[in-house]
Design a protein around this motif. Structure first.
Motif, PDB file in Angstrom:
ATOM      1  N   ILE A 106       0.840  -1.204   0.000  1.00  0.00           N
ATOM      2  CA  ILE A 106       0.000   0.000   0.000  1.00  0.00           C
ATOM      3  C   ILE A 106       0.874   1.253   0.000  1.00  0.00           C
ATOM      4  CG2 ILE A 106      -1.671   1.341   1.338  1.00  0.00           C
ATOM      5  CD1 ILE A 106      -2.865  -1.311   2.290  1.00  0.00           C
ATOM      6  N   HIS A 130       3.876   1.619  -1.172  1.00  0.00           N
ATOM      7  CA  HIS A 130       4.454   1.804  -2.503  1.00  0.00           C
ATOM      8  C   HIS A 130       3.488   2.588  -3.395  1.00  0.00           C
ATOM      9  CE1 HIS A 130       7.736  -1.149  -1.863  1.00  0.00           C
ATOM     10  NE2 HIS A 130       8.287  -0.541  -2.893  1.00  0.00           N
ATOM     11  N   SER A 131       2.212   2.213  -3.368  1.00  0.00           N
ATOM     12  CA  SER A 131       1.214   2.888  -4.205  1.00  0.00           C
ATOM     13  C   SER A 131       1.075   4.353  -3.815  1.00  0.00           C
ATOM     14  CB  SER A 131      -0.140   2.183  -4.079  1.00  0.00           C
ATOM     15  OG  SER A 131      -0.096   0.886  -4.618  1.00  0.00           O
ATOM     16  N   LEU A 170       4.275   6.277  -4.901  1.00  0.00           N
ATOM     17  CA  LEU A 170       4.298   6.390  -6.364  1.00  0.00           C
ATOM     18  C   LEU A 170       3.343   7.472  -6.835  1.00  0.00           C
ATOM     19  CD1 LEU A 170       4.427   2.640  -7.471  1.00  0.00           C
ATOM     20  CD2 LEU A 170       6.159   4.379  -7.949  1.00  0.00           C
ATOM     21  N   GLY A 171       2.144   7.508  -6.246  1.00  0.00           N
ATOM     22  CA  GLY A 171       1.184   8.539  -6.613  1.00  0.00           C
ATOM     23  C   GLY A 171       1.693   9.930  -6.292  1.00  0.00           C
ATOM     24  N   GLU A 210      -0.576  11.762  -1.769  1.00  0.00           N
ATOM     25  CA  GLU A 210      -0.622  11.839  -3.229  1.00  0.00           C
ATOM     26  C   GLU A 210      -1.284  13.119  -3.712  1.00  0.00           C
ATOM     27  OE1 GLU A 210      -4.291   8.944  -4.380  1.00  0.00           O
ATOM     28  OE2 GLU A 210      -2.933   8.277  -2.807  1.00  0.00           O
ATOM     29  N   GLN A 235     -11.139   8.128  -3.365  1.00  0.00           N
ATOM     30  CA  GLN A 235      -9.922   7.406  -2.988  1.00  0.00           C
ATOM     31  C   GLN A 235     -10.139   6.578  -1.729  1.00  0.00           C
ATOM     32  OE1 GLN A 235      -8.617   8.100  -6.251  1.00  0.00           O
ATOM     33  NE2 GLN A 235      -7.015   7.219  -4.973  1.00  0.00           N
ATOM     34  N   HIS A 251      -9.921  -2.228  -1.596  1.00  0.00           N
ATOM     35  CA  HIS A 251      -8.686  -3.018  -1.545  1.00  0.00           C
ATOM     36  C   HIS A 251      -8.597  -3.785  -0.231  1.00  0.00           C
ATOM     37  CE1 HIS A 251      -4.610  -4.347  -1.591  1.00  0.00           C
ATOM     38  NE2 HIS A 251      -4.254  -3.524  -0.627  1.00  0.00           N
ATOM     39  N   ALA A 311      -5.000  -4.114  -5.389  1.00  0.00           N
ATOM     40  CA  ALA A 311      -4.075  -3.092  -4.894  1.00  0.00           C
ATOM     41  C   ALA A 311      -4.823  -1.777  -4.698  1.00  0.00           C
ATOM     42  CB  ALA A 311      -2.928  -2.896  -5.888  1.00  0.00           C
ATOM     43  N   TYR A 312      -4.231  -0.928  -3.878  1.00  0.00           N
ATOM     44  CA  TYR A 312      -4.757   0.435  -3.764  1.00  0.00           C
ATOM     45  C   TYR A 312      -4.269   1.223  -4.973  1.00  0.00           C
ATOM     46  CZ  TYR A 312      -5.190   5.303  -2.524  1.00  0.00           C
ATOM     47  OH  TYR A 312      -5.489   6.641  -2.566  1.00  0.00           O
ATOM     48  N   ILE A 313      -5.196   1.870  -5.668  1.00  0.00           N
ATOM     49  CA  ILE A 313      -4.874   2.628  -6.886  1.00  0.00           C
ATOM     50  C   ILE A 313      -4.831   4.114  -6.546  1.00  0.00           C
ATOM     51  CG2 ILE A 313      -5.470   3.047  -9.288  1.00  0.00           C
ATOM     52  CD1 ILE A 313      -4.973   0.100  -8.583  1.00  0.00           C
ATOM     53  N   PRO A 314      -3.653   4.743  -6.547  1.00  0.00           N
ATOM     54  CA  PRO A 314      -3.588   6.171  -6.230  1.00  0.00           C
ATOM     55  C   PRO A 314      -4.182   7.015  -7.353  1.00  0.00           C
ATOM     56  CG  PRO A 314      -1.453   5.407  -6.984  1.00  0.00           C
ATOM     57  CD  PRO A 314      -2.341   4.184  -6.891  1.00  0.00           C
TER      58      PRO A 314
END
Length: 343
Positions: free
Chosen positions: A107, A109-110, A113-114, A251, A322, A329, A336-339
């Motif tokens: 989570i 990481h997502s 990344l966002g 994010e 979100q 998730h 996965a959690y999508i940012p």
């Protein structure tokens, strides 16, 4: 009135929601303005002065449809649900993930990344809009920062543990804020560096204030979907700290930064709108907050396209969307959690 993935958001002030047959009907001054089939809903979220008929409320509580009331600015007020609710199971799974380093890291990481993607987008958009007005050295500096953030996205994907991920996130934040002064086109403002607790200049004061408002919105959104705002994954757990809300704000920080830059560069606020305390802390004056809140409200009404929901939605609904993705998730509906990736 807008249904999004089985959640109905009602923002029209003075709306009256009632049940007619198998539909939720919205009336304004006794005139029907909208109609949605009840069987498609799992939740109704009301902002501000929105009323619900007893018959509709009874149907919702009997059929597992959660009703959430927020004030007009998105602050959580109450949630109405029936005797049987899946929220306890959702929260139990949330706590389990918080104790599982491997699932927590996925989570995180997502989230990071966002954040880094959206920081890069701030630079890209500025270069797109103002490149012709910048000198060559500034353009080179911004391109170099953009490249470092792009490389940072790959480094984040290869981070082996949370301390390593935190270090790389900090490195990317340092790169981003090193070029942040270039985005300020109002000579009345300076941005030496990012400071907090307390902010020591007007720009940092606006950033911190905006982040706080976004955190409040996320806290309400997480309450709405049944998650515990205090149990986060990226931010450490502390009593009284809305760690999960702070996680999801990450994010959105670059997008909020653009809002602050707009206030500054459009000269909607002046130097006289800020006060400095004896300890050096800088705050927005009470009168000037009205100007800020109006701009913040206007920004939340502007629309933006959300790829995952495949809809154009008001900016103010993004925290709720979100939070919904995070809940799905954790529940196991998506892998996965999508940012939210800004374009």
């Amino acid at each position: 009135m807008r249904p999004l993935k089985n959640t109905l958001f009602v923002q029209t002030q003075g709306a009256w929601l009632n049940k007619q047959g198998e539909n939720v009907v919205m009336n304004i001054d006794y005139e029907v303005k909208g109609r949605v089939p009840i069987h498609k809903l799992e939740a109704i979220v009301c902002f501000g002065q929105v009323s619900i008929s007893p018959a509709l409320m009874a149907h919702c509580t009997d059929n597992g449809i959660t009703i959430t009331h927020l004030n007009q600015y998105g602050k959580f007020q109450a949630r109405v649900e029936g005797a049987v609710s899946g929220n306890v199971l959702l929260r139990r799974e949330q706590y389990r993930i918080a104790d599982d380093l491997e699932r927590t890291q996925m989570i995180c990481h997502s989230i990071v990344l966002g954040k880094v993607h959206n920081q890069r987008q701030v630079i890209r958009r500025y270069l797109r809009d103002y490149k012709q007005q910048l000198d060559e050295s500034t353009v080179d500096c911004l391109h170099a920062a953009q490249k470092r953030l792009e490389n940072g996205l790959n480094k984040i994907l290869t981070a082996e543990n949370l301390p390593n991920l935190l270090g790389r996130e900090g490195e990317m934040a340092s790169t981003y804020f090193s070029v942040f002064p270039n985005f300020i086109r109002n000579s009345d403002y300076r941005f030496p560096k990012r400071t907090r607790n307390p902010p020591t200049d007007a720009v940092n004061a606006l950033l911190s204030f905006s982040y706080t408002l976004m955190t409040h919105d996320y806290r309400s959104a997480l309450e709405t979907v049944g998650l515990d705002p205090a149990c986060g994954f990226f931010h450490q757990l502390r009593p009284g700290r809305p760690s999960l809300a702070l996680d999801l704000v990450e994010e959105f920080r670059p997008i909020v930064d653009r809002f602050v830059l707009s206030l500054i560069n459009k000269r909607q606020l002046s130097k006289s709108d800020f006060k400095t305390e004896e300890n050096g802390a800088v705050w927005l004056k009470d009168d000037a907050r009205q100007t800020f809140f109006k701009a913040w409200h206007d920004r939340k009404q502007q629309t933006i396209y959300h790829d995952w929901f495949e809809e154009t939605v008001p900016f103010g609904l993004l925290p709720h969307l979100q939070a919904t993705i995070m809940a799905r998730h954790i529940r196991g509906d998506i892998d996965a959690y999508i940012p939210f990736l800004w374009k």
